[in-house]
Design a protein around this motif. Structure first.
Motif, PDB file in Angstrom:
ATOM      1  N   ARG A 102      -7.027 -10.146  12.744  1.00  0.00           N
ATOM      2  CA  ARG A 102      -6.103 -10.453  11.652  1.00  0.00           C
ATOM      3  C   ARG A 102      -5.091  -9.320  11.489  1.00  0.00           C
ATOM      4  O   ARG A 102      -5.382  -8.160  11.788  1.00  0.00           O
ATOM      5  CB  ARG A 102      -6.874 -10.678  10.348  1.00  0.00           C
ATOM      6  N   ASP A 103      -3.924  -9.656  10.998  1.00  0.00           N
ATOM      7  CA  ASP A 103      -2.848  -8.679  10.856  1.00  0.00           C
ATOM      8  C   ASP A 103      -3.175  -7.690   9.740  1.00  0.00           C
ATOM      9  O   ASP A 103      -3.384  -8.084   8.584  1.00  0.00           O
ATOM     10  CB  ASP A 103      -1.534  -9.398  10.551  1.00  0.00           C
ATOM     11  N   MET A 104      -3.199  -6.403  10.070  1.00  0.00           N
ATOM     12  CA  MET A 104      -3.569  -5.383   9.097  1.00  0.00           C
ATOM     13  C   MET A 104      -2.493  -5.171   8.042  1.00  0.00           C
ATOM     14  O   MET A 104      -2.794  -4.879   6.886  1.00  0.00           O
ATOM     15  CB  MET A 104      -3.878  -4.061   9.799  1.00  0.00           C
ATOM     16  N   LEU A 105      -1.228  -5.282   8.412  1.00  0.00           N
ATOM     17  CA  LEU A 105      -0.155  -5.112   7.436  1.00  0.00           C
ATOM     18  C   LEU A 105      -0.291  -6.132   6.309  1.00  0.00           C
ATOM     19  O   LEU A 105      -0.180  -5.792   5.127  1.00  0.00           O
ATOM     20  CB  LEU A 105       1.199  -5.239   8.111  1.00  0.00           C
TER      21      LEU A 105
ATOM     22  N   ASP B  60     -10.105  -5.131  -1.007  1.00  0.00           N
ATOM     23  CA  ASP B  60      -9.229  -4.039  -1.416  1.00  0.00           C
ATOM     24  C   ASP B  60      -9.204  -3.012  -0.289  1.00  0.00           C
ATOM     25  O   ASP B  60      -9.774  -3.227   0.780  1.00  0.00           O
ATOM     26  CB  ASP B  60      -9.688  -3.438  -2.743  1.00  0.00           C
ATOM     27  N   TRP B  61      -8.534  -1.892  -0.514  1.00  0.00           N
ATOM     28  CA  TRP B  61      -8.363  -0.922   0.570  1.00  0.00           C
ATOM     29  C   TRP B  61      -9.692  -0.301   0.985  1.00  0.00           C
ATOM     30  O   TRP B  61      -9.904  -0.012   2.162  1.00  0.00           O
ATOM     31  CB  TRP B  61      -7.387   0.162   0.141  1.00  0.00           C
ATOM     32  N   GLY B  62     -10.600  -0.065   0.040  1.00  0.00           N
ATOM     33  CA  GLY B  62     -11.905   0.476   0.399  1.00  0.00           C
ATOM     34  C   GLY B  62     -12.694  -0.470   1.281  1.00  0.00           C
ATOM     35  O   GLY B  62     -13.355  -0.051   2.239  1.00  0.00           O
ATOM     36  N   ALA B  63     -12.624  -1.757   0.970  1.00  0.00           N
ATOM     37  CA  ALA B  63     -13.315  -2.752   1.795  1.00  0.00           C
ATOM     38  C   ALA B  63     -12.695  -2.836   3.190  1.00  0.00           C
ATOM     39  O   ALA B  63     -13.398  -3.066   4.181  1.00  0.00           O
ATOM     40  CB  ALA B  63     -13.259  -4.125   1.117  1.00  0.00           C
ATOM     41  N   LEU B  64     -11.379  -2.659   3.282  1.00  0.00           N
ATOM     42  CA  LEU B  64     -10.717  -2.686   4.593  1.00  0.00           C
ATOM     43  C   LEU B  64     -11.190  -1.527   5.467  1.00  0.00           C
ATOM     44  O   LEU B  64     -11.342  -1.687   6.685  1.00  0.00           O
ATOM     45  CB  LEU B  64      -9.198  -2.631   4.419  1.00  0.00           C
TER      46      LEU B  64
ATOM     47  N   PRO C 272      -5.519   1.754   5.926  1.00  0.00           N
ATOM     48  CA  PRO C 272      -6.055   1.610   4.566  1.00  0.00           C
ATOM     49  C   PRO C 272      -6.385   2.958   3.918  1.00  0.00           C
ATOM     50  O   PRO C 272      -6.183   3.142   2.715  1.00  0.00           O
ATOM     51  CB  PRO C 272      -7.324   0.771   4.775  1.00  0.00           C
ATOM     52  N   SER C 273      -6.865   3.903   4.733  1.00  0.00           N
ATOM     53  CA  SER C 273      -7.153   5.239   4.207  1.00  0.00           C
ATOM     54  C   SER C 273      -5.872   5.930   3.760  1.00  0.00           C
ATOM     55  O   SER C 273      -5.840   6.593   2.713  1.00  0.00           O
ATOM     56  CB  SER C 273      -7.861   6.078   5.272  1.00  0.00           C
ATOM     57  N   LEU C 274      -4.810   5.780   4.546  1.00  0.00           N
ATOM     58  CA  LEU C 274      -3.521   6.364   4.170  1.00  0.00           C
ATOM     59  C   LEU C 274      -2.973   5.713   2.908  1.00  0.00           C
ATOM     60  O   LEU C 274      -2.333   6.387   2.090  1.00  0.00           O
ATOM     61  CB  LEU C 274      -2.527   6.208   5.321  1.00  0.00           C
ATOM     62  N   ALA C 275      -3.208   4.413   2.745  1.00  0.00           N
ATOM     63  CA  ALA C 275      -2.740   3.728   1.542  1.00  0.00           C
ATOM     64  C   ALA C 275      -3.432   4.296   0.303  1.00  0.00           C
ATOM     65  O   ALA C 275      -2.781   4.564  -0.722  1.00  0.00           O
ATOM     66  CB  ALA C 275      -2.999   2.230   1.661  1.00  0.00           C
ATOM     67  N   ILE C 276      -4.757   4.494   0.395  1.00  0.00           N
ATOM     68  CA  ILE C 276      -5.493   5.086  -0.730  1.00  0.00           C
ATOM     69  C   ILE C 276      -4.972   6.494  -1.025  1.00  0.00           C
ATOM     70  O   ILE C 276      -4.720   6.861  -2.181  1.00  0.00           O
ATOM     71  CB  ILE C 276      -6.998   5.128  -0.422  1.00  0.00           C
ATOM     72  N   ALA C 277      -4.791   7.275   0.023  1.00  0.00           N
ATOM     73  CA  ALA C 277      -4.326   8.651  -0.155  1.00  0.00           C
ATOM     74  C   ALA C 277      -2.925   8.696  -0.754  1.00  0.00           C
ATOM     75  O   ALA C 277      -2.649   9.495  -1.655  1.00  0.00           O
ATOM     76  CB  ALA C 277      -4.351   9.382   1.190  1.00  0.00           C
ATOM     77  N   SER C 278      -2.028   7.838  -0.271  1.00  0.00           N
ATOM     78  CA  SER C 278      -0.653   7.859  -0.777  1.00  0.00           C
ATOM     79  C   SER C 278      -0.594   7.491  -2.245  1.00  0.00           C
ATOM     80  O   SER C 278       0.175   8.081  -3.021  1.00  0.00           O
ATOM     81  CB  SER C 278       0.219   6.905   0.048  1.00  0.00           C
ATOM     82  N   LEU C 279      -1.403   6.520  -2.672  1.00  0.00           N
ATOM     83  CA  LEU C 279      -1.382   6.115  -4.081  1.00  0.00           C
ATOM     84  C   LEU C 279      -1.951   7.206  -4.979  1.00  0.00           C
ATOM     85  O   LEU C 279      -1.338   7.568  -5.995  1.00  0.00           O
ATOM     86  CB  LEU C 279      -2.175   4.824  -4.256  1.00  0.00           C
TER      87      LEU C 279
END
Length: 280
Positions: free
Chosen positions: A69-72, A231-235, A253-260
């Motif tokens: 599946r597409d990650m974006l 959510d991002w943790g589940a990803l 997903p890790s970068l998304a959590i970190a950026s937020l």
């Protein structure tokens, strides 16, 4: 030229360039969360590639996950759960904590003593352990997650708001209002809250970060947002096997959590505040 790019004088807040960058990243993720169904390039649950853990390409900007599946698309939809649940949880936690803290400071006496000791005892329970027990016992619906996260962080918000409110409650203009015979609701709404809103907003942002990390931790352990939603943790959890392939499905997903979380810290660290002086 001053580095200040904007100010909210009514609240005594200023945002410099670092805070503005943090605010821009936060607004970006909020926009993604709202518009995800419209801007996601693929249906979030559709298998769009025959090969799993594909690398980044022109067709799949963030690669594919363990099912192809597409990650974006999945990160965009995951923002709805990470940002939405965290925002709802921190709003409820701060509303309960700040309201009770201000009331306790104004009323004082046995009410303040009993409520403070009860919430101190509640706050001594490790947050992750409490979340695991509640979610494992009751289930991990979105409502349960929001209420659980709010209950975990409301006591800390209460202690913070009460400490601020006690200081303001000792000021002369509050004494004058009390002598005039003003009630508790007026004292809280007109005298206490306007003078602690700056630090309360900073505490709101800090607790938002805590809730994002706790929600991601619960999801990583399989007790957060449940499939087919993620959510991002589940990803991160569901794509852990991609580490051995160097797959971007784990990294983004890790970068998304970190950026937020980092952007929220950038914003709240650059929000100086001042208490309004009623003598002005």
């Amino acid at each position: 030229m001053s580095s200040t790019v904007s100010s909210a004088r009514g609240l005594g807040l200023r945002i410099n360039i670092v805070g503005a960058i943090g605010a821009a990243i936060i607004l970006f993720w909020v926009a993604v969360a709202i518009l995800a169904p419209l801007i996601a390039p693929y249906p979030v649950g559709k298998i769009v590639a025959f090969d799993y853990f594909q690398p980044m390409s022109s067709s799949f900007w963030m690669g594919t996950d363990y099912l192809g599946r597409d990650m974006l698309s999945r990160i965009m939809m995951g923002a709805r759960y990470t940002v939405g649940i965290s925002l709802a949880g921190v709003t409820l936690a701060c509303f309960l904590g700040v309201t009770l803290g201000m009331i306790a400071a104004v009323v004082g006496g046995w009410f303040d003593l009993i409520l403070s000791r009860f919430l101190d005892a509640f706050n001594s329970i490790p947050s992750l352990l409490f979340g695991l027990v509640i979610v494992a016992g009751v289930g991990s619906s979105l409502t349960v997650l929001i209420v659980t996260l709010a209950l975990i962080y409301a006591p800390g918000s209460y202690r913070f708001a009460r400490a601020l409110a006690v200081n303001v409650n000792a000021m002369d203009f509050v004494t004058v209002a009390r002598v005039r015979g003003e009630g508790i609701v007026y004292m809280v709404r007109e005298e206490i809250f306007p003078n602690i809103i700056g630090p309360v907003l900073a505490d709101f942002g800090l607790r938002f970060v805590f809730i994002v990390l706790l929600l991601s931790g619960l999801s990583f352990l399989g007790l957060g947002v449940q499939p087919p939603q993620a959510d991002w943790g589940a990803l991160v959890r569901e794509n852990l096997d991609g580490l051995s392939y160097g797959a971007p499905a784990v990294v983004f997903p890790s970068l998304a959590i970190a950026s937020l979380t980092i952007s929220v810290n950038m914003l709240i660290d650059n929000l100086p505040y001042r208490i309004r002086d009623r003598g002005e």
